[in-house]
Design a protein around this motif. Sequence first.
Motif, PDB file in Angstrom:
ATOM      1  N   ASP A  25     -30.774  -6.436 -12.229  1.00  0.00           N
ATOM      2  CA  ASP A  25     -29.428  -6.074 -12.698  1.00  0.00           C
ATOM      3  C   ASP A  25     -28.890  -6.992 -13.790  1.00  0.00           C
ATOM      4  O   ASP A  25     -27.702  -6.924 -14.130  1.00  0.00           O
ATOM      5  CB  ASP A  25     -28.422  -6.044 -11.528  1.00  0.00           C
ATOM      6  CG  ASP A  25     -28.834  -5.039 -10.453  1.00  0.00           C
ATOM      7  OD1 ASP A  25     -29.318  -3.947 -10.837  1.00  0.00           O
ATOM      8  OD2 ASP A  25     -28.688  -5.350  -9.263  1.00  0.00           O
ATOM      9  N   ALA A  26     -29.736  -7.848 -14.360  1.00  0.00           N
ATOM     10  CA  ALA A  26     -29.273  -8.753 -15.420  1.00  0.00           C
ATOM     11  C   ALA A  26     -29.110  -8.006 -16.735  1.00  0.00           C
ATOM     12  O   ALA A  26     -29.907  -7.127 -17.068  1.00  0.00           O
ATOM     13  CB  ALA A  26     -30.264  -9.903 -15.594  1.00  0.00           C
ATOM     14  N   ASP A  27     -28.059  -8.353 -17.482  1.00  0.00           N
ATOM     15  CA  ASP A  27     -27.880  -7.839 -18.840  1.00  0.00           C
ATOM     16  C   ASP A  27     -28.700  -8.666 -19.828  1.00  0.00           C
ATOM     17  O   ASP A  27     -29.168  -8.155 -20.834  1.00  0.00           O
ATOM     18  CB  ASP A  27     -26.408  -7.906 -19.250  1.00  0.00           C
ATOM     19  CG  ASP A  27     -25.532  -7.005 -18.387  1.00  0.00           C
ATOM     20  OD1 ASP A  27     -25.929  -5.838 -18.176  1.00  0.00           O
ATOM     21  OD2 ASP A  27     -24.485  -7.472 -17.921  1.00  0.00           O
ATOM     22  N   LEU A  28     -28.816  -9.956 -19.525  1.00  0.00           N
ATOM     23  CA  LEU A  28     -29.491 -10.898 -20.418  1.00  0.00           C
ATOM     24  C   LEU A  28     -30.337 -11.858 -19.594  1.00  0.00           C
ATOM     25  O   LEU A  28     -29.845 -12.432 -18.618  1.00  0.00           O
ATOM     26  CB  LEU A  28     -28.448 -11.677 -21.229  1.00  0.00           C
ATOM     27  CG  LEU A  28     -28.945 -12.792 -22.150  1.00  0.00           C
ATOM     28  CD1 LEU A  28     -29.783 -12.229 -23.290  1.00  0.00           C
ATOM     29  CD2 LEU A  28     -27.773 -13.588 -22.702  1.00  0.00           C
ATOM     30  N   VAL A  29     -31.606 -12.008 -19.967  1.00  0.00           N
ATOM     31  CA  VAL A  29     -32.507 -12.949 -19.297  1.00  0.00           C
ATOM     32  C   VAL A  29     -32.980 -13.955 -20.342  1.00  0.00           C
ATOM     33  O   VAL A  29     -33.493 -13.566 -21.393  1.00  0.00           O
ATOM     34  CB  VAL A  29     -33.721 -12.225 -18.666  1.00  0.00           C
ATOM     35  CG1 VAL A  29     -34.721 -13.235 -18.115  1.00  0.00           C
ATOM     36  CG2 VAL A  29     -33.264 -11.268 -17.577  1.00  0.00           C
ATOM     37  N   ILE A  30     -32.795 -15.238 -20.053  1.00  0.00           N
ATOM     38  CA  ILE A  30     -33.218 -16.289 -20.976  1.00  0.00           C
ATOM     39  C   ILE A  30     -34.381 -17.040 -20.337  1.00  0.00           C
ATOM     40  O   ILE A  30     -34.246 -17.593 -19.245  1.00  0.00           O
ATOM     41  CB  ILE A  30     -32.061 -17.264 -21.272  1.00  0.00           C
ATOM     42  CG1 ILE A  30     -30.885 -16.508 -21.893  1.00  0.00           C
ATOM     43  CG2 ILE A  30     -32.537 -18.382 -22.202  1.00  0.00           C
ATOM     44  CD1 ILE A  30     -29.597 -17.299 -21.950  1.00  0.00           C
ATOM     45  N   LEU A  31     -35.522 -17.046 -21.026  1.00  0.00           N
ATOM     46  CA  LEU A  31     -36.702 -17.757 -20.540  1.00  0.00           C
ATOM     47  C   LEU A  31     -36.767 -19.125 -21.211  1.00  0.00           C
ATOM     48  O   LEU A  31     -36.911 -19.222 -22.430  1.00  0.00           O
ATOM     49  CB  LEU A  31     -37.971 -16.965 -20.869  1.00  0.00           C
ATOM     50  CG  LEU A  31     -38.039 -15.517 -20.384  1.00  0.00           C
ATOM     51  CD1 LEU A  31     -39.358 -14.885 -20.810  1.00  0.00           C
ATOM     52  CD2 LEU A  31     -37.870 -15.452 -18.871  1.00  0.00           C
ATOM     53  N   ALA A  32     -36.651 -20.165 -20.409  1.00  0.00           N
ATOM     54  CA  ALA A  32     -36.751 -21.532 -20.923  1.00  0.00           C
ATOM     55  C   ALA A  32     -37.936 -22.196 -20.229  1.00  0.00           C
ATOM     56  O   ALA A  32     -37.779 -23.040 -19.354  1.00  0.00           O
ATOM     57  CB  ALA A  32     -35.452 -22.301 -20.665  1.00  0.00           C
ATOM     58  N   THR A  33     -39.131 -21.759 -20.613  1.00  0.00           N
ATOM     59  CA  THR A  33     -40.360 -22.249 -19.992  1.00  0.00           C
ATOM     60  C   THR A  33     -41.319 -22.710 -21.077  1.00  0.00           C
ATOM     61  O   THR A  33     -41.174 -22.339 -22.244  1.00  0.00           O
ATOM     62  CB  THR A  33     -41.062 -21.143 -19.181  1.00  0.00           C
ATOM     63  OG1 THR A  33     -41.559 -20.161 -20.099  1.00  0.00           O
ATOM     64  CG2 THR A  33     -40.122 -20.469 -18.208  1.00  0.00           C
ATOM     65  N   PRO A  34     -42.324 -23.506 -20.719  1.00  0.00           N
ATOM     66  CA  PRO A  34     -43.374 -23.817 -21.698  1.00  0.00           C
ATOM     67  C   PRO A  34     -44.066 -22.536 -22.163  1.00  0.00           C
ATOM     68  O   PRO A  34     -44.088 -21.536 -21.438  1.00  0.00           O
ATOM     69  CB  PRO A  34     -44.340 -24.706 -20.909  1.00  0.00           C
ATOM     70  CG  PRO A  34     -43.548 -25.233 -19.760  1.00  0.00           C
ATOM     71  CD  PRO A  34     -42.541 -24.167 -19.437  1.00  0.00           C
ATOM     72  N   VAL A  35     -44.626 -22.574 -23.362  1.00  0.00           N
ATOM     73  CA  VAL A  35     -45.269 -21.387 -23.935  1.00  0.00           C
ATOM     74  C   VAL A  35     -46.323 -20.818 -22.990  1.00  0.00           C
ATOM     75  O   VAL A  35     -46.407 -19.607 -22.799  1.00  0.00           O
ATOM     76  CB  VAL A  35     -45.915 -21.724 -25.299  1.00  0.00           C
ATOM     77  CG1 VAL A  35     -46.690 -20.525 -25.840  1.00  0.00           C
ATOM     78  CG2 VAL A  35     -44.857 -22.135 -26.305  1.00  0.00           C
ATOM     79  N   ASP A  36     -47.119 -21.685 -22.367  1.00  0.00           N
ATOM     80  CA  ASP A  36     -48.227 -21.182 -21.550  1.00  0.00           C
ATOM     81  C   ASP A  36     -47.773 -20.533 -20.242  1.00  0.00           C
ATOM     82  O   ASP A  36     -48.583 -19.973 -19.516  1.00  0.00           O
ATOM     83  CB  ASP A  36     -49.253 -22.284 -21.282  1.00  0.00           C
ATOM     84  CG  ASP A  36     -48.674 -23.491 -20.545  1.00  0.00           C
ATOM     85  OD1 ASP A  36     -47.477 -23.474 -20.210  1.00  0.00           O
ATOM     86  OD2 ASP A  36     -49.426 -24.456 -20.335  1.00  0.00           O
ATOM     87  N   ALA A  37     -46.475 -20.575 -19.951  1.00  0.00           N
ATOM     88  CA  ALA A  37     -45.967 -19.902 -18.742  1.00  0.00           C
ATOM     89  C   ALA A  37     -45.280 -18.577 -19.063  1.00  0.00           C
ATOM     90  O   ALA A  37     -44.933 -17.826 -18.150  1.00  0.00           O
ATOM     91  CB  ALA A  37     -44.998 -20.819 -18.010  1.00  0.00           C
ATOM     92  N   ILE A  38     -45.084 -18.284 -20.340  1.00  0.00           N
ATOM     93  CA  ILE A  38     -44.300 -17.096 -20.707  1.00  0.00           C
ATOM     94  C   ILE A  38     -45.025 -15.797 -20.383  1.00  0.00           C
ATOM     95  O   ILE A  38     -44.421 -14.859 -19.856  1.00  0.00           O
ATOM     96  CB  ILE A  38     -43.898 -17.155 -22.198  1.00  0.00           C
ATOM     97  CG1 ILE A  38     -42.887 -18.288 -22.394  1.00  0.00           C
ATOM     98  CG2 ILE A  38     -43.310 -15.824 -22.657  1.00  0.00           C
ATOM     99  CD1 ILE A  38     -42.437 -18.484 -23.812  1.00  0.00           C
TER     100      ILE A  38
END
Length: 203
Positions: free
Chosen positions: A46-59
Motif C-alpha cells: 500500500d505504499a505510494d513511494l518506496v525508497i531503497l537505501a541499500t548497497p548496489v549488490d542488494a538492489i
Amino acid sequence: MGLALRQADVASSVVGHDRQRRVGSDAKRLGAVDREHWNLPASVEDADLVILATPVDAIKETLETIGQDLRPGCVVVDTASLKGPVMTWAAEHLPEGVHFVGSNPILRATPEGSGGLDSARADLFRGGLFCLMPSSTADAQAVKLTTDLIAVLGAKPLFLDAAEHDGLLAGVEHLPVILSLALMETLIRQPAWRELRKVAGPA
C-alpha cells in the motif's frame, strides 16, 4: 529522508525496514520512521513511494522480493551510485504499473558522526543535488512525486541518463579509488616498503 519527511509533515506514514532489527528500532526511536516492519514485502504494501537505501549488490534481490507486493501506481526510487545495472534490474523485476525513478543523492556537506543513523539529520540533503534517471515507463506523476520529495529535502534535481551518470561518477568517485589502490600496490612492491609500513597507519 525519514526525518525530513516527518518534519515537513507531508507523509501520512513513514514505514522503515532493515535486515537488522536493531537498526529499525533505532530509526523509530530517533523519529525517522513512524513504525518499522521486520518483513520486507509487508513493509511496502500500500505504499505510494518506496525508497531503497541499500548497497548496489542488494538492489536486485530487493526488487525481486518486493515486486509482487507493490500496488499499481507505486513509485520506487533507489539511491545507488551506479545506475546502469539498477535500471536493468528494475525493468526486469518491477511489474507493469509500478514506476521506477533511479536517483543518486550528492551531498554538499560531509555528514557528521560515524555514518548510518549516527549521521542522520533532517537537513542532510539541503543544498545538494539528486541525480535523477526516470525509467522509460515512469509517468509524469511519478517524476513529479520524486521531484517533490527532493524539494522537501531541500535539494535540486539533475536529470541524466544512466550511462552519462555512471561515466561522470566513474571520474569523481571510482577512478580515484582505483588510482589509490594502484599507488598502494606500487609502494608495497618497493624495497622501501619495509620502512614505509612503519609509519603507515590504518587510514
